[in-house]
Design an enzyme around this catalytic site. Structure first.
Site, mmCIF file in Angstrom:
data_model
loop_
_atom_site.group_PDB
_atom_site.id
_atom_site.type_symbol
_atom_site.label_atom_id
_atom_site.label_comp_id
_atom_site.label_asym_id
_atom_site.label_seq_id
_atom_site.Cartn_x
_atom_site.Cartn_y
_atom_site.Cartn_z
ATOM 1 C CG ASN A 20 -3.722 -8.554 -1.736
ATOM 2 O OD1 ASN A 20 -4.800 -8.699 -2.294
ATOM 3 N ND2 ASN A 20 -3.436 -7.469 -1.034
ATOM 4 C CG HIS A 43 -0.165 -10.173 4.910
ATOM 5 N ND1 HIS A 43 0.868 -10.541 4.083
ATOM 6 C CD2 HIS A 43 -0.789 -9.140 4.282
ATOM 7 C CE1 HIS A 43 0.882 -9.767 3.002
ATOM 8 N NE2 HIS A 43 -0.123 -8.914 3.103
ATOM 9 C CG ASP A 63 -1.645 -2.061 6.685
ATOM 10 O OD1 ASP A 63 -1.670 -3.120 6.055
ATOM 11 O OD2 ASP A 63 -1.016 -1.037 6.275
ATOM 12 C CG HIS A 81 -4.949 -6.941 4.154
ATOM 13 N ND1 HIS A 81 -4.241 -5.762 4.185
ATOM 14 C CD2 HIS A 81 -4.252 -7.756 3.325
ATOM 15 C CE1 HIS A 81 -3.172 -5.851 3.407
ATOM 16 N NE2 HIS A 81 -3.158 -7.062 2.875
ATOM 17 C CG HIS A 140 5.251 -13.530 7.065
ATOM 18 N ND1 HIS A 140 6.327 -13.863 7.879
ATOM 19 C CD2 HIS A 140 4.147 -13.961 7.724
ATOM 20 C CE1 HIS A 140 5.891 -14.475 8.969
ATOM 21 N NE2 HIS A 140 4.566 -14.539 8.906
ATOM 22 C CG HIS A 174 8.569 -16.844 6.285
ATOM 23 N ND1 HIS A 174 8.471 -15.477 6.146
ATOM 24 C CD2 HIS A 174 8.710 -17.340 5.035
ATOM 25 C CE1 HIS A 174 8.561 -15.163 4.865
ATOM 26 N NE2 HIS A 174 8.714 -16.277 4.167
HETATM 27 P P1 5GP Z 1 -0.056 -6.776 0.802
HETATM 28 O O1 5GP Z 1 -0.031 -5.693 -0.235
HETATM 29 O O2 5GP Z 1 1.202 -7.623 0.753
HETATM 30 O O3 5GP Z 1 -1.307 -7.577 0.799
HETATM 31 O O4 5GP Z 1 -0.095 -6.044 2.198
HETATM 32 C C1 5GP Z 1 1.022 -5.685 2.927
HETATM 33 C C2 5GP Z 1 0.571 -4.694 3.957
HETATM 34 O O5 5GP Z 1 1.584 -4.552 4.922
HETATM 35 C C3 5GP Z 1 0.296 -3.299 3.401
HETATM 36 O O6 5GP Z 1 -1.069 -2.958 3.658
HETATM 37 C C4 5GP Z 1 1.288 -2.406 4.140
HETATM 38 O O7 5GP Z 1 0.748 -1.152 4.479
HETATM 39 C C5 5GP Z 1 1.622 -3.225 5.354
HETATM 40 N N1 5GP Z 1 2.965 -3.000 5.867
HETATM 41 C C6 5GP Z 1 4.125 -3.014 5.154
HETATM 42 N N2 5GP Z 1 5.180 -2.785 5.953
HETATM 43 C C7 5GP Z 1 4.676 -2.647 7.212
HETATM 44 C C8 5GP Z 1 5.293 -2.389 8.481
HETATM 45 O O8 5GP Z 1 6.513 -2.266 8.625
HETATM 46 N N3 5GP Z 1 4.451 -2.296 9.551
HETATM 47 C C9 5GP Z 1 3.091 -2.434 9.439
HETATM 48 N N4 5GP Z 1 2.373 -2.318 10.555
HETATM 49 N N5 5GP Z 1 2.490 -2.688 8.255
HETATM 50 C C10 5GP Z 1 3.268 -2.783 7.155
HETATM 51 ZN ZN ZN Z 2 8.346 -13.862 7.441
#
Ligand code: 5GP
Ligand code: ZN
Length: 112
Positions: A85, A98, A29, A100, A96, A45
């Site tokens: 989330n 994911h 991340d 964590h 997309h 996707h």
């Molecule tokens: P969400 O809030 O959707 O559960 O988590 C998205 C995660 O993607 C966040 O923790 C954010 O830091 C990470 N993230 C967003 N853009 C990028 C990126 O361009 N590269 C990487 N490695 N992580 C990203």
């Molecule tokens: Zn995607």
């Protein structure tokens, strides 16, 4: 489609990959919340948990089959947390699917 994680899969946006096979990718991340903070994504996707169906759920199983090894390889030697989330209330910021992986320290008990 304007999806950051699809661009990471295609190599159009750089990332620090920690695991990759034909179906999934795991990378660090960009804004880590713990010493180990890795995202595991399907190459297909799928927008979120809401997009998981009987037709595409095999990739979700594949992700979970690989999470223990990914977590340990990244340094989670004493446990880890897996979070996804889904939607606005959960503050999903990248649409997309994911997962964590968080670890590398004793994590707070409070999940919100
Ligand atoms: P969400 O809030 O959707 O559960 O988590 C998205 C995660 O993607 C966040 O923790 C954010 O830091 C990470 N993230 C967003 N853009 C990028 C990126 O361009 N590269 C990487 N490695 N992580 C990203
Ligand atoms: Zn995607």
């Amino acid at each position: 489609m304007d999806c950051i994680f699809c661009k990471i899969i295609k190599g159009e946006i750089p990332s620090t990959k920690v695991y990759e096979d034909e179906k999934i990718l795991a990378f660090k991340d960009i804004n880590p919340m713990a010493p180990v903070h890795v995202l595991v994504i399907p190459k297909e996707h799928i927008p979120s948990c809401d997009g998981i169906t009987a037709q595409n759920s095999a990739v979700v199983a594949h992700i979970f089959e690989n999470i223990p090894e990914i977590a340990k390889k990244c340094g989670c030697t004493n446990g880890y947390r897996v979070i996804t989330n889904c939607g606005d209330d959960a503050k999903q910021s990248v649409k997309h699917l994911h997962f964590h992986i968080l670890g590398g320290k004793s994590l707070p008990e409070n999940m919100g």
